[in-house]
Design an enzyme around this catalytic site. Structure first.
Site, mmCIF file in Angstrom:
data_model
loop_
_atom_site.group_PDB
_atom_site.id
_atom_site.type_symbol
_atom_site.label_atom_id
_atom_site.label_comp_id
_atom_site.label_asym_id
_atom_site.label_seq_id
_atom_site.Cartn_x
_atom_site.Cartn_y
_atom_site.Cartn_z
ATOM 1 N N GLU A 90 0.826 -1.191 0.000
ATOM 2 C CA GLU A 90 0.000 0.000 0.000
ATOM 3 C C GLU A 90 0.866 1.249 0.000
ATOM 4 O O GLU A 90 1.930 1.295 0.612
ATOM 5 C CB GLU A 90 -0.905 -0.002 1.233
ATOM 6 N N CYS A 103 3.719 8.457 0.840
ATOM 7 C CA CYS A 103 4.258 7.560 1.864
ATOM 8 C C CYS A 103 4.547 6.208 1.211
ATOM 9 O O CYS A 103 3.641 5.495 0.800
ATOM 10 C CB CYS A 103 3.220 7.439 2.978
ATOM 11 N N CYS A 110 6.633 -6.788 7.428
ATOM 12 C CA CYS A 110 7.788 -6.316 8.199
ATOM 13 C C CYS A 110 8.131 -7.349 9.257
ATOM 14 O O CYS A 110 7.242 -7.939 9.870
ATOM 15 C CB CYS A 110 7.470 -4.982 8.876
ATOM 16 N N CYS A 114 7.059 -4.785 15.992
ATOM 17 C CA CYS A 114 6.673 -3.817 17.017
ATOM 18 C C CYS A 114 5.234 -4.120 17.444
ATOM 19 O O CYS A 114 4.367 -4.345 16.599
ATOM 20 C CB CYS A 114 6.775 -2.393 16.480
ATOM 21 N N CYS A 117 2.059 -2.136 16.117
ATOM 22 C CA CYS A 117 1.961 -1.866 14.684
ATOM 23 C C CYS A 117 1.323 -3.036 13.955
ATOM 24 O O CYS A 117 1.769 -4.177 14.082
ATOM 25 C CB CYS A 117 3.355 -1.596 14.116
ATOM 26 N N GLY A 166 7.039 -1.910 6.106
ATOM 27 C CA GLY A 166 8.413 -2.388 6.073
ATOM 28 C C GLY A 166 9.401 -1.505 6.801
ATOM 29 O O GLY A 166 9.113 -0.356 7.123
ATOM 30 N N GLU A 167 10.571 -2.070 7.094
ATOM 31 C CA GLU A 167 11.643 -1.318 7.754
ATOM 32 C C GLU A 167 12.696 -0.985 6.683
ATOM 33 O O GLU A 167 13.429 -1.870 6.223
ATOM 34 C CB GLU A 167 12.229 -2.164 8.896
ATOM 35 N N SER A 220 11.555 6.044 14.922
ATOM 36 C CA SER A 220 10.377 5.593 15.662
ATOM 37 C C SER A 220 10.845 5.285 17.076
ATOM 38 O O SER A 220 11.287 4.185 17.364
ATOM 39 C CB SER A 220 9.781 4.342 15.009
ATOM 40 N N LEU A 221 10.774 6.270 17.947
ATOM 41 C CA LEU A 221 11.362 6.146 19.279
ATOM 42 C C LEU A 221 10.402 5.423 20.234
ATOM 43 O O LEU A 221 10.713 4.364 20.750
ATOM 44 C CB LEU A 221 11.725 7.543 19.793
ATOM 45 N N HIS A 222 9.275 6.033 20.481
ATOM 46 C CA HIS A 222 8.143 5.396 21.187
ATOM 47 C C HIS A 222 8.393 4.962 22.624
ATOM 48 O O HIS A 222 7.524 4.315 23.225
ATOM 49 C CB HIS A 222 7.601 4.195 20.414
ATOM 50 N N CYS A 341 -1.191 5.865 10.072
ATOM 51 C CA CYS A 341 0.008 5.176 10.553
ATOM 52 C C CYS A 341 -0.341 3.857 11.214
ATOM 53 O O CYS A 341 -1.212 3.796 12.073
ATOM 54 C CB CYS A 341 0.706 6.009 11.622
HETATM 55 N N1 SAH Z 1 9.410 0.701 9.812
HETATM 56 C C1 SAH Z 1 9.644 2.089 9.816
HETATM 57 C C2 SAH Z 1 8.773 2.794 8.821
HETATM 58 C C3 SAH Z 1 7.287 2.679 9.098
HETATM 59 S S1 SAH Z 1 6.826 4.202 9.703
HETATM 60 C C4 SAH Z 1 9.489 2.638 11.198
HETATM 61 O O1 SAH Z 1 8.985 1.926 12.049
HETATM 62 O O2 SAH Z 1 9.910 3.764 11.423
HETATM 63 C C5 SAH Z 1 5.302 3.940 10.392
HETATM 64 C C6 SAH Z 1 5.162 4.813 11.633
HETATM 65 O O3 SAH Z 1 3.867 4.580 12.201
HETATM 66 C C7 SAH Z 1 6.179 4.438 12.686
HETATM 67 O O4 SAH Z 1 6.610 5.549 13.406
HETATM 68 C C8 SAH Z 1 5.359 3.528 13.548
HETATM 69 O O5 SAH Z 1 5.917 3.380 14.796
HETATM 70 C C9 SAH Z 1 4.023 4.194 13.542
HETATM 71 N N2 SAH Z 1 2.935 3.308 13.935
HETATM 72 C C10 SAH Z 1 2.919 1.972 13.856
HETATM 73 N N3 SAH Z 1 1.745 1.484 14.330
HETATM 74 C C11 SAH Z 1 1.006 2.539 14.701
HETATM 75 C C12 SAH Z 1 -0.306 2.679 15.245
HETATM 76 N N4 SAH Z 1 -1.075 1.630 15.468
HETATM 77 N N5 SAH Z 1 -0.753 3.930 15.491
HETATM 78 C C13 SAH Z 1 0.017 5.002 15.221
HETATM 79 N N6 SAH Z 1 1.253 4.930 14.695
HETATM 80 C C14 SAH Z 1 1.749 3.717 14.444
HETATM 81 FE FE1 SF4 Z 2 7.922 -2.625 11.113
HETATM 82 FE FE2 SF4 Z 2 7.961 0.021 11.505
HETATM 83 FE FE3 SF4 Z 2 5.751 -1.419 12.050
HETATM 84 FE FE4 SF4 Z 2 7.907 -1.647 13.605
HETATM 85 S S1 SF4 Z 2 6.653 0.196 13.309
HETATM 86 S S2 SF4 Z 2 6.680 -3.340 12.823
HETATM 87 S S3 SF4 Z 2 9.550 -1.450 12.111
HETATM 88 S S4 SF4 Z 2 6.680 -1.103 10.051
#
Ligand code: SAH
Ligand code: SF4
Length: 354
Positions: A90, A103, A110, A114, A117, A166-167, A220-222, A341
């Site tokens: 997508e 995007c 992936c 996480c 996600c 994906g990463e 993506s710190l979180h 996201c």
């Molecule tokens: N894999 C890379 C690129 C994907 S970016 C990465 O993780 O950075 C996608 C972004 O959306 C990331 O910052 C991810 O942490 C965030 N994300 C993932 N699941 C989410 C959710 N359920 N709600 C809001 N943001 C989310």
């Molecule tokens: Fe993969 Fe990024 Fe989702 Fe983590 S947040 S599972 S690295 S797509």
């Protein structure tokens, strides 16, 4: 038939030289493909008839197949693209007032897993090629009819964020090749300042991004400490925060034009959203030039997390802002078409199940 989309300039040059063509032909062909968006060799009027014919016998200029295109009430557009082998990803276009970001996805699924996600629950199928990464952008541009690539600042598709499925740093070489094509001045010519690569923290690849590409970085710190991050992001066991932050310092030291790093932070109720966590973040990023992006969590079925209340997100932002750290709260876009996201997997599955 070999696809020309995704070949680097050098690869295209050597392919043409094998055909007995002079190097200046590369520039012509490159401009037709990436600047004008032409896919038919016979419409490339500056090329000789014989050359057009030769190209058409062995090569194609392809696009991913558009399986669905959905438009959100807020202007966000989402495509499900299918590649030649049947795999699908997508891609989302998010318009802003004076610009818009595409995007892009870099992998089918992936492997990083996480916990919050949805894409992360989809077992990865494969890396995308450079051509497939660039192809998503080109197909998006087709959809808006924005060829030839505009040179002014008013272009619709002005920015790229590598934040789809994906990463990206787990597919480093293809990512680099694709971003070089997107930012090549003779072709699509995106400004490097308008391209952002987002990573969950593959620390050993981060510094090289500054030298190999010079695009913007988002992390993506979180989480504000290892104990929280270990629980929600398995990658933290391999690259704990100290290692990740060190890589960010190195990235900034190597940057030609110093720019802030965006720290993405999804707020999960009761997990990482206390004011103590916000204070820990201030310490964590000391000495780095950063901006936070506070992301309201987008829940999905059986995810086991809840979104933080708006009031608490604002209180959290306030702590960072009081320490002079920008911390805008991201407005979720495209939720009605599952384009926000972290929502990208479910839509693929739903469509495939129909
Ligand atoms: N894999 C890379 C690129 C994907 S970016 C990465 O993780 O950075 C996608 C972004 O959306 C990331 O910052 C991810 O942490 C965030 N994300 C993932 N699941 C989410 C959710 N359920 N709600 C809001 N943001 C989310
Ligand atoms: Fe993969 Fe990024 Fe989702 Fe983590 S947040 S599972 S690295 S797509």
């Amino acid at each position: 038939m070999q696809d020309l989309v995704g070949l680097s300039n050098e690869q295209l040059t050597s392919l043409l030289s094998e055909m007995g063509e002079k190097p200046f032909r590369t520039k012509q062909l490159w401009q037709w493909i990436y600047n004008k968006g032409e896919t038919d060799f016979f419409k490339m009027s500056s090329l000789s008839k014989a050359f057009q014919q030769k190209l058409s016998e062995k090569y194609i200029i392809s696009r991913p197949e558009v399986i669905t295109e959905k438009n959100s009430t807020d202007g966000t557009r989402k495509w499900l693209f299918r590649f030649a082998d049947g795999n699908e990803v997508e891609t989302v276009y998010i318009p802003e007032e004076d610009r818009g970001a595409v995007c892009l996805s870099t992998q089918v699924g992936c492997l990083m897993g996480c916990k919050f996600c949805h894409t992360g629950t989809q077992k990865m199928l494969r890396n995308l090629t450079a051509g497939e990464i660039v192809g998503q952008f080109m197909a998006a541009r087709d959809s808006y009819g924005e060829w030839p690539s505009p040179t002014n600042e008013t272009r619709f598709l002005s920015n790229v964020v590598v934040m789809g499925m994906g990463e990206p740093l787990m597919n480093y070489d293809n990512l680099v090749q694709a971003m070089r094509i997107l930012t090549d001045g003779q072709g699509i010519a995106l400004s490097k300042r308008r391209v952002t690569v987002s990573t969950c923290g593959i620390a050993d690849k981060i510094p090289n991004l500054a030298t190999d590409l010079g695009v913007k970085l988002a992390i993506s710190l979180h989480a504000s400490n290892d104990s929280i991050r270990n629980k929600i992001m398995p990658i933290n066991k391999k690259y704990p925060l100290e290692v990740l932050i060190k890589a960010c310092h190195e990235f900034q030291a190597r940057q030609q034009h110093r720019q802030y790093i965006t720290m993405e932070y999804v707020l999960l109720k009761g997990v990482n959203d206390s004011l103590e966590n916000a204070k820990e973040l201030i310490q964590l990023v000391k000495g780095l030039e950063v901006k936070f992006n506070l992301i309201p969590f987008n829940p999905w079925e059986n995810c086991g997390f809840e979104p933080t209340s708006n009031n608490q997100i604002h209180r959290f932002a306030r702590v960072l802002e009081d320490a002079y750290i920008a911390a805008p709260i991201r407005v979720s876009r495209g939720q009605d078409i599952m384009a926000a996201c972290g929502q990208l997997k479910s839509a693929v599955k739903k469509i495939q199940e129909k």
